[in-house]
Design a protein around this motif. Structure first.
Motif, PDB file in Angstrom:
ATOM      1  N   LEU A 199       3.853 -10.529   6.458  1.00  0.00           N
ATOM      2  CA  LEU A 199       3.737 -11.323   5.250  1.00  0.00           C
ATOM      3  C   LEU A 199       4.876 -11.068   4.271  1.00  0.00           C
ATOM      4  O   LEU A 199       5.380 -12.005   3.624  1.00  0.00           O
ATOM      5  CB  LEU A 199       2.408 -11.020   4.557  1.00  0.00           C
ATOM      6  N   LEU A 200       5.297  -9.807   4.139  1.00  0.00           N
ATOM      7  CA  LEU A 200       6.292  -9.466   3.129  1.00  0.00           C
ATOM      8  C   LEU A 200       7.665 -10.083   3.405  1.00  0.00           C
ATOM      9  O   LEU A 200       8.315 -10.568   2.458  1.00  0.00           O
ATOM     10  CB  LEU A 200       6.389  -7.950   2.990  1.00  0.00           C
ATOM     11  N   PRO A 201       8.182 -10.099   4.659  1.00  0.00           N
ATOM     12  CA  PRO A 201       9.430 -10.840   4.886  1.00  0.00           C
ATOM     13  C   PRO A 201       9.309 -12.317   4.536  1.00  0.00           C
ATOM     14  O   PRO A 201      10.231 -12.909   3.962  1.00  0.00           O
ATOM     15  CB  PRO A 201       9.696 -10.631   6.383  1.00  0.00           C
ATOM     16  N   ILE A 202       8.157 -12.905   4.875  1.00  0.00           N
ATOM     17  CA  ILE A 202       7.941 -14.314   4.538  1.00  0.00           C
ATOM     18  C   ILE A 202       7.912 -14.492   3.026  1.00  0.00           C
ATOM     19  O   ILE A 202       8.476 -15.454   2.474  1.00  0.00           O
ATOM     20  CB  ILE A 202       6.632 -14.811   5.179  1.00  0.00           C
ATOM     21  N   ALA A 203       7.264 -13.552   2.325  1.00  0.00           N
ATOM     22  CA  ALA A 203       7.156 -13.647   0.862  1.00  0.00           C
ATOM     23  C   ALA A 203       8.525 -13.598   0.199  1.00  0.00           C
ATOM     24  O   ALA A 203       8.777 -14.320  -0.780  1.00  0.00           O
ATOM     25  CB  ALA A 203       6.270 -12.518   0.343  1.00  0.00           C
ATOM     26  N   LEU A 204       9.421 -12.756   0.722  1.00  0.00           N
ATOM     27  CA  LEU A 204      10.756 -12.666   0.133  1.00  0.00           C
ATOM     28  C   LEU A 204      11.539 -13.962   0.320  1.00  0.00           C
ATOM     29  O   LEU A 204      12.256 -14.418  -0.583  1.00  0.00           O
ATOM     30  CB  LEU A 204      11.518 -11.485   0.742  1.00  0.00           C
ATOM     31  N   VAL A 205      11.388 -14.584   1.490  1.00  0.00           N
ATOM     32  CA  VAL A 205      12.067 -15.863   1.735  1.00  0.00           C
ATOM     33  C   VAL A 205      11.465 -16.964   0.865  1.00  0.00           C
ATOM     34  O   VAL A 205      12.192 -17.806   0.306  1.00  0.00           O
ATOM     35  CB  VAL A 205      11.978 -16.231   3.229  1.00  0.00           C
ATOM     36  N   VAL A 254      18.623  -9.462 -10.139  1.00  0.00           N
ATOM     37  CA  VAL A 254      19.319 -10.482 -10.936  1.00  0.00           C
ATOM     38  C   VAL A 254      18.734 -11.859 -10.654  1.00  0.00           C
ATOM     39  O   VAL A 254      18.545 -12.667 -11.569  1.00  0.00           O
ATOM     40  CB  VAL A 254      20.831 -10.456 -10.625  1.00  0.00           C
ATOM     41  N   GLN A 255      18.397 -12.143  -9.415  1.00  0.00           N
ATOM     42  CA  GLN A 255      17.927 -13.476  -9.046  1.00  0.00           C
ATOM     43  C   GLN A 255      16.427 -13.666  -9.271  1.00  0.00           C
ATOM     44  O   GLN A 255      15.991 -14.731  -9.710  1.00  0.00           O
ATOM     45  CB  GLN A 255      18.263 -13.755  -7.581  1.00  0.00           C
ATOM     46  N   TRP A 256      15.623 -12.617  -8.975  1.00  0.00           N
ATOM     47  CA  TRP A 256      14.161 -12.799  -8.997  1.00  0.00           C
ATOM     48  C   TRP A 256      13.429 -11.734  -9.802  1.00  0.00           C
ATOM     49  O   TRP A 256      12.214 -11.643  -9.732  1.00  0.00           O
ATOM     50  CB  TRP A 256      13.642 -12.832  -7.559  1.00  0.00           C
ATOM     51  N   GLY A 257      14.150 -10.929 -10.547  1.00  0.00           N
ATOM     52  CA  GLY A 257      13.545 -10.016 -11.490  1.00  0.00           C
ATOM     53  C   GLY A 257      12.664  -8.950 -10.874  1.00  0.00           C
ATOM     54  O   GLY A 257      12.811  -8.561  -9.712  1.00  0.00           O
ATOM     55  N   ALA A 258      11.713  -8.487 -11.681  1.00  0.00           N
ATOM     56  CA  ALA A 258      10.807  -7.421 -11.249  1.00  0.00           C
ATOM     57  C   ALA A 258       9.946  -7.864 -10.067  1.00  0.00           C
ATOM     58  O   ALA A 258       9.588  -7.052  -9.203  1.00  0.00           O
ATOM     59  CB  ALA A 258       9.920  -6.980 -12.414  1.00  0.00           C
ATOM     60  N   VAL A 259       9.604  -9.140 -10.017  1.00  0.00           N
ATOM     61  CA  VAL A 259       8.809  -9.651  -8.890  1.00  0.00           C
ATOM     62  C   VAL A 259       9.565  -9.453  -7.581  1.00  0.00           C
ATOM     63  O   VAL A 259       9.000  -9.003  -6.577  1.00  0.00           O
ATOM     64  CB  VAL A 259       8.475 -11.139  -9.106  1.00  0.00           C
ATOM     65  N   LEU A 263      10.682  -6.549  -2.398  1.00  0.00           N
ATOM     66  CA  LEU A 263      11.688  -5.877  -1.589  1.00  0.00           C
ATOM     67  C   LEU A 263      11.242  -4.473  -1.194  1.00  0.00           C
ATOM     68  O   LEU A 263      11.287  -4.104  -0.008  1.00  0.00           O
ATOM     69  CB  LEU A 263      13.007  -5.808  -2.364  1.00  0.00           C
ATOM     70  N   TYR A 264      10.792  -3.688  -2.165  1.00  0.00           N
ATOM     71  CA  TYR A 264      10.416  -2.311  -1.860  1.00  0.00           C
ATOM     72  C   TYR A 264       9.103  -2.237  -1.093  1.00  0.00           C
ATOM     73  O   TYR A 264       8.901  -1.324  -0.280  1.00  0.00           O
ATOM     74  CB  TYR A 264      10.358  -1.491  -3.151  1.00  0.00           C
ATOM     75  N   ALA A 265       8.213  -3.183  -1.324  1.00  0.00           N
ATOM     76  CA  ALA A 265       6.991  -3.241  -0.518  1.00  0.00           C
ATOM     77  C   ALA A 265       7.332  -3.523   0.940  1.00  0.00           C
ATOM     78  O   ALA A 265       6.715  -2.965   1.865  1.00  0.00           O
ATOM     79  CB  ALA A 265       6.054  -4.315  -1.072  1.00  0.00           C
ATOM     80  N   LEU A 266       8.320  -4.385   1.167  1.00  0.00           N
ATOM     81  CA  LEU A 266       8.767  -4.685   2.535  1.00  0.00           C
ATOM     82  C   LEU A 266       9.308  -3.435   3.211  1.00  0.00           C
ATOM     83  O   LEU A 266       8.933  -3.119   4.349  1.00  0.00           O
ATOM     84  CB  LEU A 266       9.825  -5.786   2.481  1.00  0.00           C
ATOM     85  N   HIS A 287       7.437  -1.446   6.428  1.00  0.00           N
ATOM     86  CA  HIS A 287       8.123  -1.264   7.696  1.00  0.00           C
ATOM     87  C   HIS A 287       8.331   0.217   8.024  1.00  0.00           C
ATOM     88  O   HIS A 287       8.286   0.611   9.187  1.00  0.00           O
ATOM     89  CB  HIS A 287       9.459  -2.014   7.685  1.00  0.00           C
ATOM     90  N   LEU A 288       8.549   1.041   7.001  1.00  0.00           N
ATOM     91  CA  LEU A 288       8.623   2.489   7.245  1.00  0.00           C
ATOM     92  C   LEU A 288       7.307   3.015   7.796  1.00  0.00           C
ATOM     93  O   LEU A 288       7.290   3.791   8.760  1.00  0.00           O
ATOM     94  CB  LEU A 288       8.965   3.215   5.945  1.00  0.00           C
ATOM     95  N   LEU A 289       6.193   2.615   7.205  1.00  0.00           N
ATOM     96  CA  LEU A 289       4.885   3.098   7.642  1.00  0.00           C
ATOM     97  C   LEU A 289       4.560   2.637   9.056  1.00  0.00           C
ATOM     98  O   LEU A 289       3.804   3.305   9.772  1.00  0.00           O
ATOM     99  CB  LEU A 289       3.805   2.610   6.676  1.00  0.00           C
ATOM    100  N   MET A 290       5.113   1.515   9.472  1.00  0.00           N
ATOM    101  CA  MET A 290       4.868   1.031  10.828  1.00  0.00           C
ATOM    102  C   MET A 290       5.417   1.984  11.880  1.00  0.00           C
ATOM    103  O   MET A 290       4.923   2.018  13.018  1.00  0.00           O
ATOM    104  CB  MET A 290       5.493  -0.364  10.980  1.00  0.00           C
ATOM    105  N   PHE A 291       6.429   2.776  11.522  1.00  0.00           N
ATOM    106  CA  PHE A 291       7.085   3.644  12.497  1.00  0.00           C
ATOM    107  C   PHE A 291       6.658   5.100  12.368  1.00  0.00           C
ATOM    108  O   PHE A 291       7.380   6.002  12.787  1.00  0.00           O
ATOM    109  CB  PHE A 291       8.598   3.510  12.369  1.00  0.00           C
ATOM    110  N   ARG A 292       5.496   5.338  11.786  1.00  0.00           N
ATOM    111  CA  ARG A 292       4.943   6.685  11.810  1.00  0.00           C
ATOM    112  C   ARG A 292       4.511   7.023  13.232  1.00  0.00           C
ATOM    113  O   ARG A 292       3.838   6.245  13.888  1.00  0.00           O
ATOM    114  CB  ARG A 292       3.743   6.793  10.869  1.00  0.00           C
ATOM    115  N   GLY A 293       4.884   8.182  13.718  1.00  0.00           N
ATOM    116  CA  GLY A 293       4.515   8.586  15.067  1.00  0.00           C
ATOM    117  C   GLY A 293       5.713   9.036  15.871  1.00  0.00           C
ATOM    118  O   GLY A 293       6.845   9.061  15.378  1.00  0.00           O
TER     119      GLY A 293
END
Length: 492
Positions: free
Chosen positions: A72-78, A348-353, A358-361, A365-371
């Motif tokens: 969802l997060l990559p889609i949300a950024l686009v 600059v383009q999309w502010g705090a949102v 970006l950081y949630a994405l 993805h970092l948490l997906m590679f635990r293990g």
């Protein structure tokens, strides 16, 4: 050792062709990985047939797969980039063009879905490694004879011959070589532990070749900053604390040794201070000095629109609005569309949102590679390298680095999720039988013919086998897992 003994053969040539639809998309993704270090146009051409092949796989679970944060997060950024065109003051061609760098992130959910169910990801990793190894050898040749560089013939516009740069630029080349060198560390350690010394030695030679090219031929300052951090990450995650301390100490000694024997390395590091003097003292354009000016102006732009930003494609017009006289101050007269920092570019383009997305994405993805396992290690490397290098560049939106992120997260993420699913199923055999009963139920599609049902069951069995075979790649060995499938024979 546990083995799956239910290898099935296609009942006919037609069923074999139909079964190949699950492998064909993986072959096209491997082709994309093979072309990525060399060409941009070739990658786009390979992307189209992959999308066509992907449309023919089983997509019944695809909508549900998209509901996970990793998709969802990559889609949300686009989507944010597309919606951000509505409040931008930039010309519409610039707004539409600015959506493109983020649009590649839409491929991540597709790759995760594909390689989670049909995990032929090792084809992709092998293709990328082989392509980078060939590029490394070619780079050595260009260092000896710069006139053999392909950039002389393929570049657009005038090109100055540079030692060691075979195609594109030294930043992309260094990112690829650093990623390959560190990705090989995990299989080297595993293979040495298994007594498979020859293959481990081959990987060691390749890793040394990548590092030697970076230290003695050409390297980017971004790679010099990220490489030590990635080594420390590996030591902390995969070594005991004593071994980790020894590894970090050995890395420090190696760095000192390389510093004494590599004039190229000393020159590259010296550019940090030299660029600062050129820009801050002399008000002239330089690599690091110009970045400091971009960041200072970007911070002012963010303060003017902190919540939603200035809109998609607004960066260039904002810099043009505050540009000075080029004859008086070249540094402050620069007009750019890239502030050379991923966070600032988004803010600059999309502010705090935009920053939150970006950081949630990155975190998701970092948490997906635990293990443990190769897929988890490669995926972790890709995400951490992108986060670190994005401090000095917009590497999530840049072409080569962005596509490395897309392929790495998509392919390794799918494989990691598949292996974790197998591990979970092995620890809950009853649940696995029920799940397989539901999945293999003849009531799935009442319109299926008898031949189609038979082909589907064969491919389901093959899918189980493929997932089982890559268990050792992430979080376990074959002897640790038993696949319980109704109607299938599994022996211990």
């Amino acid at each position: 050792m546990t083995e799956v003994t239910n290898e099935l053969q296609p009942a006919s040539m037609l069923s074999a062709i139909w079964a190949a639809r699950y492998r064909t998309p993986a072959r096209f993704v491997a082709l994309i990985a093979l072309l990525l270090p060399w060409t941009t146009t070739g990658l786009i051409f390979a992307l189209v047939p992959w999308l066509i092949a992907f449309a023919f796989v089983d997509l019944r679970e695809f909508p549900r797969s998209l509901l996970r944060p990793i998709c969802l997060l990559p889609i949300a950024l686009v989507v944010l980039a597309a919606v951000g065109t509505l409040w931008s003051d930039a010309p519409w061609p610039e707004r539409i063009h600015a959506i493109g760098p983020a649009a590649k992130l839409l491929v991540i959910p597709l790759l995760i879905y594909q390689f989670e169910r049909w995990p032929y990801g090792n084809w992709v990793f092998s293709a990328f490694l082989a392509s980078c190894a060939l590029l490394m050898l070619y780079s050595f040749a260009v260092a000896i004879a710069p006139d053999v560089s392909l950039k002389l013939y393929l570049s657009r516009g005038p090109y100055k011959v540079e030692s060691g740069i075979a195609v594109r630029n030294y930043i992309d080349q260094s990112q690829e070589f650093a990623l390959c060198a560190l990705a090989l560390v995990y299989p080297m350690v595993a293979l040495f532990g298994q007594g498979r010394v020859r293959i481990a030695a081959l990987f060691a030679v390749l890793a040394i070749g990548f590092l030697a090219n970076m230290m003695f031929v050409v390297v980017s300052r971004t790679a010099l900053v990220t490489l030590p951090v990635l080594v420390v990450v590996f030591a902390l995650l995969h070594l005991r604390w004593r071994a980790a301390v020894l590894a970090v100490g050995a890395m420090a000694l190696l760095a000192v040794s390389l510093w004494t024997v590599s004039p190229h390395l000393r020159t590259t590091v010296a550019k940090f201070g030299g660029d600062y003097d050129i820009s801050i003292v002399g008000n002239d354009v330089s690599g690091m000095g110009s970045r400091l000016e971009y960041w200072r102006k970007s911070a002012q732009f963010i303060a003017d629109a902190p919540l939603m930003g200035h809109g998609t494609g607004s960066i260039r017009s904002l810099f043009a609005g505050v540009a000075g006289d080029a004859d008086v101050d070249r540094l402050r007269a620069e007009i750019v569309s890239n502030p050379h920092n991923q966070t600032l570019s988004v803010a600059v383009q999309w502010g705090a949102v935009g920053i939150l997305v970006l950081y949630a994405l990155w975190v998701a993805h970092l948490l997906m590679f635990r293990g443990e396992g190769l897929a988890c290690w490669i995926g972790l490397l890709v995400v951490v390298q992108n986060m670190l290098s994005s401090l000095l560049n917009t590497h999530l939106f840049d072409f080569t680095s962005g596509w490395i992120y897309v392929l790495g997260v998509g392919v390794a993420g799918g494989m990691a999720l598949a292996a974790k699913k197998m591990k979970s199923q092995a620890s809950h055999p009853t649940a696995v039988v029920r799940a397989q009963d539901r999945y293999q139920s003849p009531q799935i599609d009442r319109n299926e013919s008898a031949v189609e049902k038979k082909d589907r069951r064969q491919m389901q069995a093959r899918g189980v086998d493929d997932e089982y075979n890559i268990t050792a790649q992430c979080g376990g060995s074959q002897s640790d897992h038993v696949v319980h499938v109704k109607g299938q024979k599994n022996e211990t």
